[in-house]
Enzyme design. Structure first.
Site, PDB file in Angstrom:
ATOM      1  N   HIS A 376      10.753  11.156  62.979  1.00  0.00           N
ATOM      2  CA  HIS A 376      11.644  10.261  63.870  1.00  0.00           C
ATOM      3  C   HIS A 376      13.489  10.652  63.171  1.00  0.00           C
ATOM      4  CE1 HIS A 376       8.587  10.486  66.835  1.00  0.00           C
ATOM      5  NE2 HIS A 376       9.608  10.319  67.720  1.00  0.00           N
ATOM      6  N   GLY A 377      13.454   9.742  62.285  1.00  0.00           N
ATOM      7  CA  GLY A 377      14.204   9.812  60.930  1.00  0.00           C
ATOM      8  C   GLY A 377      13.977   9.588  59.461  1.00  0.00           C
TER       9      GLY A 377
END
Length: 557
Positions: A376-377
């Protein structure tokens, strides 16, 4: 160009539908070209370098797929000499791998570019199919690692070495996480001989189809390939359902997600900058973000599926009322369904799944969610969020295994206990979203600190609340919300509407297609004048506010 922009709504989409209608009489090939052209334009508008990178990756993967689709075993050469490196002549189906249909084998050979060549003579192709797949997967992950994680790695390496590096992070290509996952799934399907490459234009259309290439759903070729074979013009029912779903998704995004974002951003930005926040403000800010993410993501999903319906494509469901989940296991069956399936098939099962006992199952669950969080990041907050969900998933599985078949399981399945677990699960998810939303660990610590240790009132924060002339509600707000991050009735109205829609209303899929048990909700969609009027009013109100600039949260992932 965003789905919720005037340029898309009043130019791109009408032009696409017009071209789609005009091309509908010329067969699936012409429709494929129209969809591919519009997808290329849609992606190119974000930046030509992004489009070039996508084209290079697609070309590379198509070359790998052709090599992977080539038969591994060669037919005996003429004169009785057996040469394992030779590809059998066209029409010879004796080399059909176990489980492969003759039709699939024939199609595979039709698109095999190496007929008549020796694998051993071609040098680069002399490695095994497994080696080729491994190389292809590594080459797919390298751009993702560079564009998304290089700055994170460099920053942490510099901290470990006690030095400072002047490293400028590269720009993040749009949707690189999503199309990388789509490419990996496609290559694995080709490797398993479940899919046959059917030309580069087909591969480009499948991989770059604009409704889902930016933020999902993460589709598989097995789902989309047969539909791309059978493209036809839009039907009146498909258009009606597509417009309905698109309008609902647009309203979710513009009216709710973007409205809640104002208050969530105020609180989380204050926490990042170490500005004062009270306990009540921290909790309200976390709830605002929890509902913002819900309506932002489900709104995009509705719009993507609605666009597909307008074009006669059925995209996989990606969102099934996740805040109605009775546990974290249930939550991940409802939230970002295609990502959960991808993580299960390409991480959890290859790690061993549940085949080697419970302890290994829990370890595999934890590792899968840890990697899913990192996907996600590039930040420790995402990794911690993934670890939290991995721990909660493992705990949930352990608890379910312990009570399976017992009286306690029946007691917990009663309605009051189910309602309790829905609330409990929601609170766990809400706490997880806090670290997911914060940019730094200091910001997360500030939020959690305020939520659990306060200060909870203006007096506790060292502020003097002046209640003179205030109504009862105003006095309470001054007491518990002393920093004016929540002003007026609007934030509370938005949260109240969110609560009703999340827990008391059917989701978009149920509105259009009915519930899982086959029943249809009271507000079930029908091609009626009442629905058309309601949607027109909703669209009008939404379009007035579309001008506010806001991107989709999942674009950055």
């Amino acid at each position: 160009m965003l789905f919720n922009s005037y340029s898309f709504l009043f130019l791109f989409l009408p032009l696409l539908l017009l071209c789609w209608r005009l091309a509908s009489g010329y067969g699936a090939t012409r429709l494929s070209l129209v969809l591919l052209l519009f997808s290329v334009v849609f992606y190119a508008l974000w930046g030509l370098p992004f489009l070039l990178l996508l084209a290079v990756i697609l070309g590379m993967n198509y070359a790998f797929a052709l090599a992977l689709a080539a038969p591994e075993q060669a037919a005996p050469a003429s004169g009785g000499i057996h040469d394992e490196g030779l590809i059998p002549a066209e029409g010879d189906l004796d080399d059909i791998p176990e489980g492969e249909s003759p039709l699939l084998a024939k199609k595979r050979k039709q698109f095999c570019p190496f007929r008549g060549c020796s694998l051993k003579r071609t040098g680069a192709w002399a490695c095994s199919r497994k080696g080729l797949l491994t190389l292809a997967l590594i080459l797919n992950l390298l751009p993702l690692l560079w564009f998304k994680y290089s700055w994170f790695f460099a920053q942490n390496l510099a901290l470990l070495m006690g030095t400072e590096w002047n490293f400028t992070p590269p720009g993040l290509p749009l949707g690189i996480s999503f199309y990388t996952f789509i490419q990996i799934a496609w290559l694995v399907s080709v490797y398993r001989r479940q899919v046959v490459p059917q030309g580069f234009s087909r591969h480009a259309l499948f991989s770059a189809c604009f409704p889902y290439v930016i933020s999902g759903p993460i589709v598989r070729y097995e789902q989309m390939g047969p539909q791309l074979d059978d493209l036809s013009g839009s039907t009146s029912e498909g258009l009606a359902q597509g417009f309905t779903l698109f309008t609902i998704g647009l309203a979710k995004k513009v009216l709710l997600a973007d409205g809640l974002a104002v208050y969530a951003n105020a609180v989380f930005n204050a926490a990042e900058k170490a500005f004062p926040i009270s306990g009540a403000e921290a909790w309200l800010g976390s709830f605002c973000y929890t509902f913002q993410l819900y309506f932002d993501f489900s709104g995009y999903t509705d719009m993507a599926i609605g666009l597909g319906l307008m074009l006669g494509l059925r995209l996989p469901e990606n969102f099934d009322s996740p805040y109605k989940a009775t546990g974290i296991v249930d939550f991940w069956r409802r939230w970002h369904i295609t990502l959960s399936s991808w993580l299960r098939d390409f991480l959890y099962i290859p790690l061993g799944g549940n085949r080697k006992g419970r302890f290994m199952q829990y370890r595999n669950l934890f590792l899968t969610m840890l990697i899913g969080g990192a996907w996600h990041g590039a930040g420790w907050t995402f990794i911690i969020w993934g670890a939290l969900h991995g721990a909660m998933l493992s705990t949930n599985h352990f608890f379910r295994a312990c009570i399976k078949g017992s009286l306690l399981e029946k007691v917990l399945a009663t309605l009051p206990m189910r309602l309790f677990f829905i609330l409990f699960t929601f609170m766990c998810i809400n706490l997880g979203w806090v670290v997911f939303r914060t940019v730094s660990l200091d910001g997360a610590a500030a939020m959690y600190g305020a939520m659990f240790t306060g200060p909870f009132t203006a007096q506790a924060a060292g502020l003097t609340a002046d209640h003179v002339g205030l109504s009862t509600a105003g006095a309470l707000a001054a007491q518990w919300l002393p920093n004016n991050y929540f002003q007026g009735w609007l934030p509370f109205a938005l949260m109240a509407i969110s609560v009703v829609l999340v827990w008391a209303f059917p989701n978009s899929h149920e509105l259009l297609h009915g519930k899982r048990d086959g029943s249809r909700p009271l507000l079930s969609w029908r091609p009626s004048a009442a629905w058309a009027t309601g949607l027109a009013c909703l669209a009008f109100v939404t379009l007035i506010l579309v001008s506010r600039k806001a991107t989709f949260l999942y674009f950055q992932f």
